[in-house]
Each structure stands twice: as C-alpha cells, then as structure tokens.
Design a protein around this motif. Sequence first.
Motif, PDB file in Angstrom:
ATOM      1  N   THR A 397      -1.324  -9.191  -7.989  1.00  0.00           N
ATOM      2  CA  THR A 397      -2.524  -8.504  -8.502  1.00  0.00           C
ATOM      3  C   THR A 397      -2.173  -7.089  -8.965  1.00  0.00           C
ATOM      4  O   THR A 397      -2.619  -6.643 -10.021  1.00  0.00           O
ATOM      5  N   ASN A 398      -1.329  -6.405  -8.183  1.00  0.00           N
ATOM      6  CA  ASN A 398      -0.894  -5.054  -8.594  1.00  0.00           C
ATOM      7  C   ASN A 398      -0.098  -5.118  -9.893  1.00  0.00           C
ATOM      8  O   ASN A 398      -0.289  -4.300 -10.785  1.00  0.00           O
ATOM      9  N   ALA A 399       0.818  -6.113  -9.988  1.00  0.00           N
ATOM     10  CA  ALA A 399       1.644  -6.250 -11.191  1.00  0.00           C
ATOM     11  C   ALA A 399       0.742  -6.441 -12.417  1.00  0.00           C
ATOM     12  O   ALA A 399       0.969  -5.843 -13.474  1.00  0.00           O
ATOM     13  N   ILE A 429       3.534   0.233 -15.941  1.00  0.00           N
ATOM     14  CA  ILE A 429       3.640   1.702 -16.043  1.00  0.00           C
ATOM     15  C   ILE A 429       4.777   2.300 -15.210  1.00  0.00           C
ATOM     16  O   ILE A 429       5.225   3.408 -15.473  1.00  0.00           O
ATOM     17  N   GLY A 430       5.259   1.560 -14.206  1.00  0.00           N
ATOM     18  CA  GLY A 430       6.373   2.051 -13.370  1.00  0.00           C
ATOM     19  C   GLY A 430       5.947   3.191 -12.447  1.00  0.00           C
ATOM     20  O   GLY A 430       4.835   3.717 -12.547  1.00  0.00           O
ATOM     21  N   ILE A 431       6.869   3.533 -11.556  1.00  0.00           N
ATOM     22  CA  ILE A 431       6.564   4.582 -10.560  1.00  0.00           C
ATOM     23  C   ILE A 431       7.761   5.528 -10.488  1.00  0.00           C
ATOM     24  O   ILE A 431       8.911   5.064 -10.432  1.00  0.00           O
ATOM     25  N   ILE A 432       7.513   6.827 -10.472  1.00  0.00           N
ATOM     26  CA  ILE A 432       8.650   7.771 -10.393  1.00  0.00           C
ATOM     27  C   ILE A 432       9.283   7.719  -9.000  1.00  0.00           C
ATOM     28  O   ILE A 432       8.631   7.369  -8.030  1.00  0.00           O
ATOM     29  N   LEU A 443      -3.393   4.722   2.446  1.00  0.00           N
ATOM     30  CA  LEU A 443      -4.270   5.503   1.558  1.00  0.00           C
ATOM     31  C   LEU A 443      -3.501   6.287   0.497  1.00  0.00           C
ATOM     32  O   LEU A 443      -3.969   7.306   0.003  1.00  0.00           O
ATOM     33  N   TYR A 444      -2.277   5.829   0.140  1.00  0.00           N
ATOM     34  CA  TYR A 444      -1.526   6.559  -0.882  1.00  0.00           C
ATOM     35  C   TYR A 444      -1.689   5.918  -2.239  1.00  0.00           C
ATOM     36  O   TYR A 444      -1.463   4.728  -2.428  1.00  0.00           O
ATOM     37  N   GLN A 445      -2.112   6.719  -3.210  1.00  0.00           N
ATOM     38  CA  GLN A 445      -2.208   6.252  -4.589  1.00  0.00           C
ATOM     39  C   GLN A 445      -1.465   7.233  -5.469  1.00  0.00           C
ATOM     40  O   GLN A 445      -1.562   8.447  -5.268  1.00  0.00           O
ATOM     41  N   GLY A 456      -9.056   1.355  -6.753  1.00  0.00           N
ATOM     42  CA  GLY A 456      -8.314   0.885  -5.570  1.00  0.00           C
ATOM     43  C   GLY A 456      -8.401   1.904  -4.454  1.00  0.00           C
ATOM     44  O   GLY A 456      -8.795   3.040  -4.674  1.00  0.00           O
ATOM     45  N   LEU A 457      -8.012   1.467  -3.263  1.00  0.00           N
ATOM     46  CA  LEU A 457      -8.096   2.364  -2.100  1.00  0.00           C
ATOM     47  C   LEU A 457      -6.723   2.845  -1.659  1.00  0.00           C
ATOM     48  O   LEU A 457      -6.602   3.724  -0.825  1.00  0.00           O
ATOM     49  N   GLY A 458      -5.686   2.208  -2.186  1.00  0.00           N
ATOM     50  CA  GLY A 458      -4.334   2.587  -1.761  1.00  0.00           C
ATOM     51  C   GLY A 458      -3.984   2.036  -0.394  1.00  0.00           C
ATOM     52  O   GLY A 458      -3.269   2.677   0.375  1.00  0.00           O
ATOM     53  N   LEU A 461      -0.597  -2.038  -0.396  1.00  0.00           N
ATOM     54  CA  LEU A 461       0.844  -2.045  -0.094  1.00  0.00           C
ATOM     55  C   LEU A 461       1.115  -1.709   1.365  1.00  0.00           C
ATOM     56  O   LEU A 461       2.077  -2.199   1.949  1.00  0.00           O
ATOM     57  N   PHE A 462       0.237  -0.898   1.953  1.00  0.00           N
ATOM     58  CA  PHE A 462       0.379  -0.579   3.384  1.00  0.00           C
ATOM     59  C   PHE A 462       0.235  -1.864   4.208  1.00  0.00           C
ATOM     60  O   PHE A 462       1.041  -2.142   5.094  1.00  0.00           O
ATOM     61  N   ILE A 463      -0.790  -2.667   3.849  1.00  0.00           N
ATOM     62  CA  ILE A 463      -1.008  -3.928   4.576  1.00  0.00           C
ATOM     63  C   ILE A 463       0.205  -4.847   4.375  1.00  0.00           C
ATOM     64  O   ILE A 463       0.722  -5.435   5.326  1.00  0.00           O
TER      65      ILE A 463
HETATM   66  P1  ADP Z   1      -4.211   0.267  -4.871  1.00  0.00           P
HETATM   67  O1  ADP Z   1      -5.410  -0.356  -4.266  1.00  0.00           O
HETATM   68  O2  ADP Z   1      -4.434   1.671  -5.317  1.00  0.00           O
HETATM   69  O3  ADP Z   1      -3.565  -0.582  -5.915  1.00  0.00           O
HETATM   70  P2  ADP Z   1      -1.822  -0.235  -3.349  1.00  0.00           P
HETATM   71  O4  ADP Z   1      -1.487   0.129  -1.954  1.00  0.00           O
HETATM   72  O5  ADP Z   1      -1.777  -1.671  -3.705  1.00  0.00           O
HETATM   73  O6  ADP Z   1      -3.234   0.404  -3.651  1.00  0.00           O
HETATM   74  O7  ADP Z   1      -0.847   0.559  -4.290  1.00  0.00           O
HETATM   75  C1  ADP Z   1      -0.581   1.916  -4.045  1.00  0.00           C
HETATM   76  C2  ADP Z   1      -0.177   2.629  -5.330  1.00  0.00           C
HETATM   77  O8  ADP Z   1       1.086   2.136  -5.777  1.00  0.00           O
HETATM   78  C3  ADP Z   1      -1.119   2.344  -6.473  1.00  0.00           C
HETATM   79  O9  ADP Z   1      -2.170   3.292  -6.498  1.00  0.00           O
HETATM   80  C4  ADP Z   1      -0.232   2.478  -7.683  1.00  0.00           C
HETATM   81  O10 ADP Z   1      -0.199   3.810  -8.110  1.00  0.00           O
HETATM   82  C5  ADP Z   1       1.157   2.102  -7.195  1.00  0.00           C
HETATM   83  N1  ADP Z   1       1.519   0.722  -7.605  1.00  0.00           N
HETATM   84  C6  ADP Z   1       1.418  -0.404  -6.861  1.00  0.00           C
HETATM   85  N2  ADP Z   1       1.896  -1.467  -7.521  1.00  0.00           N
HETATM   86  C7  ADP Z   1       2.330  -1.003  -8.723  1.00  0.00           C
HETATM   87  C8  ADP Z   1       2.935  -1.611  -9.875  1.00  0.00           C
HETATM   88  N3  ADP Z   1       3.205  -2.917  -9.915  1.00  0.00           N
HETATM   89  N4  ADP Z   1       3.250  -0.809 -10.900  1.00  0.00           N
HETATM   90  C9  ADP Z   1       3.003   0.513 -10.865  1.00  0.00           C
HETATM   91  N5  ADP Z   1       2.424   1.160  -9.828  1.00  0.00           N
HETATM   92  C10 ADP Z   1       2.091   0.406  -8.760  1.00  0.00           C
END
Ligand code: ADP
Length: 497
Positions: A397-399, A429-432, A443-445, A456-458, A461-463
């Motif tokens: 779903t995140n992808a 979009i990728g992540i730095i 809770l990290y976004q 999203g709540l962030g 990925l924690f779960i």
């Molecule tokens: P959210 O509910 O905000 O998606 P997640 O815990 O799933 O919360 O993700 C945390 C953060 O990681 C997101 O806010 C996003 O910025 C980054 N992220 C997660 N998956 C991806 C991805 N596939 N590509 C880019 N950024 C991602």
Amino acid sequence: MRDTMLTDMNIVKKILYYLNPFNRLGKKQYTIVFPFLLTLLSAFILEFYVIEIVKNPQLVRVPAVIIFLGLIIYFSFHDGLRGGMTATCVTILYYIYLLATRYSTTEKFVVDIETVVALGLLYIILTAVVGGLKQRTDVLIEREANEKKWLQTILQQMPIGVIVTDKNGKVTHTNKQLEQIMGNRIPVGSILGKHKALMPETYNIHVPHPPLAQVLKAGKSIIKQEYLIQRKDGKKRYIQLSASPIFGKNNQIVAASATIIDITQQKELEKRKDDFVNIASHELKTPITSMKLYLGSLENSLKTYKDTKAKKTLRNISHQTDRLQELVSDLLDVSRLQTGKLKFLKENFRLDTLIENTIESLQGTTKHQKIIFSKKQAITIYADKFRIEQVITNLITNAVKYSPPNTDILITLQKEKTKAIVDIKDLGIGIIKEQQKRIFDRLYQVSEPKEKTFPGLGIGLFICKQIIKRHKGTIWVESEKGKGSTFSFSLPLSVKN
Ligand code: ADP
C-alpha cells in the motif's frame, strides 16, 4: 611550654616546606631575595671556613665549585630562571673576588680566568635548562589544574548526571545531578576515588554487569539504554543511560564515561498518551462497527433504487468508513504492541501463496499501477499468517501510495540460508538517507515542505517493524530520493521446508 614546642615544630615544618622545591611546583613563585641572600651567605661561610678554620685560603677551589654548582641547580629548581640567574651572578662575582685575592703567578692567573669563564658559561647554561624546565612544568601543571576546574564547573552545571572512571573503574569525576537522579544511592562524595561504578548495587539495576563495567570490558558504547532503578528512599525512577569508553593515543581504553538522564516524567507522559490512544481506539471501534452494519443494510435497501448519485455517495461513505476502521485498528495494534498485549497465533504456511493472494486483493484497489510478483518459489514459514499479511499489505500500500501512476511495483521472494527474504520495490518518490532509519519509528512521517503531503499517521512501518521483530526477523529499506525505494524483510524459515 608545650605550646612553645608546638609553635617551634610548626615553624620548622614551615621552613622545611618552604625549602622543598617540589612544594612550589605549579605555583609560579619566583623570588630573587632568597637565592641572593643564601648564595652570599654561603660565600661568607666558605671564606670564613678556609681562612679562619682551615687557615689555607688556597683550599677554597674544590668546595667553591661543588657548593655553588649545587646551589645554582637548587635555586633554578626552587625559583626558576630568576632565582637560578641570581645565584649564578653572585657565584661569578665571588669567583672574581677569589681570582683577585688568591693568584700566585701570572700564568696561574690566566688559567684561573679561563676556568672562571668556563664555569660561568656552564652555570648560565645549567640555569637556563633547569630554570626553563621548572617554569615550563609550572605552566603545564597550572594549565592542567585550570582544565580540571573548568571541567568540574561544566560537569556541575550540566542538567544530567555524569560519572567518569579511569580504566580500572575508579570514579574520577561525577556531579551533584547524579546524586539527585539516583537519590542517596550514589552520594557523590562517597564514590569518588572508589570502584563503585562497577558494582550493580550502586545503581540497583537488575543486571549482572553494570553499564560502565560492560563498556570497560568490551570497549563498546551503550546508547540510550533505559533502566528502572529503585532509589534508597524506595522511589522507582526510569533512567536513560549512555556510556562510552575513552581511548588514549595508542587506541587503548584509558577511561570511561556515562551520562544519566531521569526520564520518569517522559515515561509517565508516554504511558498516559498510550492509555488515551488505547481507550479512544476501543471507544471508536464500537460505533464504527455499528456504522458499517447500518451502511450495509442501507446499501441493501437501495439496491432497487434508481438514484445513482445517492448510490455513489453511499459507496464513498462506505469506503471512508473502511479507511476509518483500518486507522482505528492500526491505533489499537500500536497500543497492544506498546503494552506487549499483541498475541501471535503461529502456524506453518506458504509465504509465496500468501503474497500472491495479498497482491490479488490489492491489485483491485489500484488501476494505474501494476503489482508484479516475480522470482517466486515455494517457501514455508512458521508465523502468524494474519500479521504477516498485514506487513505485506502495508508495504505494498505504501509502495502504491508513494509512487506516480503507470509505474510497476515489483515483488520478489527468495531463500537465503535459513531465511526467507521479501523485497517490495517501487519507482516512487524515494526517501533521503537521513530519514531512512527514522521512518520505522512511531508517528514518524517524512515531511518535505516542497512536496505534496500524503495522508497517514506514520504508524504503519512501526507496526511492520514490531511484527517482524517479534518473529525474529529484520526489516530494512534501500532508497534513493526521486528514484524509488525497496522495502525488504526477512523471516526465519520453517523446519518444514
Ligand atoms: P504513513 O501512514 O504516513 O504512510 P508509514 O509508517 O507507513 O506511515 O510510513 C512512514 C513514512 O515513511 C511515510 O510518511 C513516508 O514518508 C515514508 N514512506 C513509507 N513507504 C514509502 C515508500 N514506499 N516510498 C517513499 N516513502 C515512503
């Protein structure tokens, strides 16, 4: 009588203390009066001795060299360059006086002049070396004392507890804050200079080897480790401790330091927040379930109804209610994970089949991105099927969420020794780099002001991280800003493979 004796003793002690040049090290006290008077007095005594007692003025030579050489060295050490030079000058003047009063023949006079010049030069060089060294040592000792004072002042002003030990664990520095945090358990005065930093009872931490002992033994740092301690007054406190070895020039451990923060208040706040989330999500769950039921029966009653706009609105409400249900369920999971109440029902199942089924149900939610499962192989794992599905769903779903339309999501499953590895790759979009580690925190976004914000709540990925961790697996990400991300996780294989 006794009093006079005591005063006499004190005076003798004071004189001896003044005469001992080692007592003046680091004090930068350089006088010329004492060397001048004592060297002059020595010359008079020597003169009196050879003329009046021995009655042979010529016998003055050898003692004149030995005594004054000793005096020059002593005063250079006692009073630095100034004292040494004063003694040297008086000595040379005395030698000139001897030259004038004790020569017999002209040849001897010339030889004596040469000797005096040579000795004078030797004394000056000696004074420069000994006096210079003495003054340099004073500067170094003073600097070290000042540094110690600065360090002590800084340590006392720090809002955290500090404890520093030498390589054997003897406490060399500490501060009042440490005592405040630990209560009477660590009274600053009583542990300085002792080896108490290595004893578990000092902290009342229930570990066999206290942090500083571990650091000194293994040479590795301890970062932000949390402990529950019990103070002597019975109060329990949460502390956060970081400790690290201090390496000397040869890369050998020469000391170790630890900083201690009282995080009891922070812990209490976190607990209250968790309790609130727990109660709120439980309270929200019931009305949402009822709403879903009512929506279901409303959808049924509208089946024969012709108003397509009303039907579409109802579908949207139903979709948003599903989303709300998911969020509440995520919040509940977080709360259960925090309190250790999330239970896992483990079974043997085929991971490849689970991935296939999950993709099938998720492909329906996105028309613009294709989810492709390549490199599949039959792999059985022993895990909680529902929770692993939750992880896969979350990552896919995140992808989908963080990728532009018309890009593929690529999933692979491989076996590596005793592990199954799943990769979920997107071209989004990728992540730095700096944020890659933190995205698994609660809770990290990622927040980029220039980018559009994603809902999203962030906590997803924690779960995922907690679920994988509790299955003795690992989860990680490789990503490049603007090019895409690959989220991977590994899980131990079942013995049934
Ligand atoms: P959210 O509910 O905000 O998606 P997640 O815990 O799933 O919360 O993700 C945390 C953060 O990681 C997101 O806010 C996003 O910025 C980054 N992220 C997660 N998956 C991806 C991805 N596939 N590509 C880019 N950024 C991602």
